[in-house]
Design a protein around this motif. Structure first.
Motif, PDB file in Angstrom:
ATOM      1  N   ILE A 116     -43.798  16.663 -10.907  1.00 12.17           N
ATOM      2  CA  ILE A 116     -44.817  17.716 -10.877  1.00 12.17           C
ATOM      3  C   ILE A 116     -46.071  17.259 -11.604  1.00 12.17           C
ATOM      4  O   ILE A 116     -47.198  17.507 -11.141  1.00 12.17           O
ATOM      5  CB  ILE A 116     -44.253  19.015 -11.469  1.00 12.17           C
ATOM      6  N   THR A 117     -45.891  16.583 -12.734  1.00 12.14           N
ATOM      7  CA  THR A 117     -47.044  16.098 -13.502  1.00 12.14           C
ATOM      8  C   THR A 117     -47.848  15.075 -12.706  1.00 12.14           C
ATOM      9  O   THR A 117     -49.075  15.178 -12.606  1.00 12.14           O
ATOM     10  CB  THR A 117     -46.562  15.474 -14.822  1.00 12.14           C
ATOM     11  N   ALA A 123     -47.875  14.599  -9.480  1.00 10.44           N
ATOM     12  CA  ALA A 123     -48.462  15.220  -8.282  1.00 10.44           C
ATOM     13  C   ALA A 123     -49.693  16.047  -8.642  1.00 10.44           C
ATOM     14  O   ALA A 123     -50.698  16.007  -7.924  1.00 10.44           O
ATOM     15  CB  ALA A 123     -47.426  16.093  -7.587  1.00 10.44           C
ATOM     16  N   SER A 124     -49.632  16.786  -9.749  1.00  9.23           N
ATOM     17  CA  SER A 124     -50.792  17.601 -10.123  1.00  9.23           C
ATOM     18  C   SER A 124     -51.973  16.732 -10.547  1.00  9.23           C
ATOM     19  O   SER A 124     -53.126  17.066 -10.260  1.00  9.23           O
ATOM     20  CB  SER A 124     -50.426  18.574 -11.248  1.00  9.23           C
ATOM     21  N   ILE A 125     -51.690  15.621 -11.204  1.00  7.35           N
ATOM     22  CA  ILE A 125     -52.776  14.710 -11.578  1.00  7.35           C
ATOM     23  C   ILE A 125     -53.360  14.040 -10.341  1.00  7.35           C
ATOM     24  O   ILE A 125     -54.580  13.905 -10.207  1.00  7.35           O
ATOM     25  CB  ILE A 125     -52.269  13.669 -12.594  1.00  7.35           C
ATOM     26  N   VAL A 183     -53.371  15.178  -7.233  1.00  2.00           N
ATOM     27  CA  VAL A 183     -54.074  16.125  -6.372  1.00  2.00           C
ATOM     28  C   VAL A 183     -55.409  16.520  -6.988  1.00  2.00           C
ATOM     29  O   VAL A 183     -56.422  16.613  -6.301  1.00  2.00           O
ATOM     30  CB  VAL A 183     -53.182  17.366  -6.097  1.00  2.00           C
ATOM     31  N   GLY A 184     -55.412  16.760  -8.298  1.00  3.47           N
ATOM     32  CA  GLY A 184     -56.640  17.214  -8.960  1.00  3.47           C
ATOM     33  C   GLY A 184     -57.689  16.134  -9.081  1.00  3.47           C
ATOM     34  O   GLY A 184     -58.871  16.351  -8.824  1.00  3.47           O
ATOM     35  N   SER A 211     -57.219  18.216 -14.672  1.00  7.89           N
ATOM     36  CA  SER A 211     -55.850  18.117 -14.162  1.00  7.89           C
ATOM     37  C   SER A 211     -55.045  17.101 -14.965  1.00  7.89           C
ATOM     38  O   SER A 211     -53.828  17.285 -15.146  1.00  7.89           O
ATOM     39  CB  SER A 211     -55.847  17.751 -12.683  1.00  7.89           C
ATOM     40  N   GLY A 257     -51.803  18.232 -16.884  1.00  7.54           N
ATOM     41  CA  GLY A 257     -50.586  17.510 -16.526  1.00  7.54           C
ATOM     42  C   GLY A 257     -49.874  16.964 -17.755  1.00  7.54           C
ATOM     43  O   GLY A 257     -48.648  17.080 -17.884  1.00  7.54           O
ATOM     44  N   TRP A 315     -46.295  18.100 -19.228  1.00 11.61           N
ATOM     45  CA  TRP A 315     -45.261  17.101 -19.453  1.00 11.61           C
ATOM     46  C   TRP A 315     -44.599  17.284 -20.818  1.00 11.61           C
ATOM     47  O   TRP A 315     -43.378  17.286 -20.939  1.00 11.61           O
ATOM     48  CB  TRP A 315     -45.863  15.712 -19.316  1.00 11.61           C
TER      49      TRP A 315
END
Length: 109
Positions: free
Chosen positions: A31-32, A34-36, A38-39, A44, A48, A52
């Motif tokens: 998740i961390t 992916a969020s970094i 995408v942003g 982000s 992230g 974490w």
């Protein structure tokens, strides 16, 4: 004379990753990342990294206290009745007993 058979610790030790439950830590890392990805900006990245560590630190503490806490927790979710109050008889409280139903004419089993 009794025969001694060594039981190696690695055979019955719970698999962990970075000190926490393996699935929890890897999902948080996914998740961390992916969020970094995408942003793609500093906000982000900061959120992230904060996420974490918000997952990593409690996961380590939980795994240190009981390595099987996650499977036990998810197994407990399968129970419908959350609290079993003490009774003198099975049919003492008909609202919590799913087999007995109170009708106008009496108990129906």
């Amino acid at each position: 004379m009794l025969r001694n058979v060594p039981i190696h610790r690695s055979l019955h030790r719970v698999n962990t990753f970075m000190g926490g439950d393996r699935e929890v830590i890897m999902m948080a890392g996914l998740i961390t990342i992916a969020s970094i990805a995408v942003g793609q900006n500093m906000i982000s990245v900061v959120f992230g990294i904060i996420f974490w560590f918000m997952v990593l630190i409690p996961a380590r503490k939980i795994t240190k206290s009981d390595p099987l806490m996650r499977p036990v927790f998810f197994a407990s979710l399968h129970f419908k009745q959350k609290y079993f109050p003490p009774h003198s008889h099975v049919l003492a409280n008909n609202q919590l007993n799913y087999k007995a139903v109170m009708t106008k004419s009496g108990m129906k089993y």
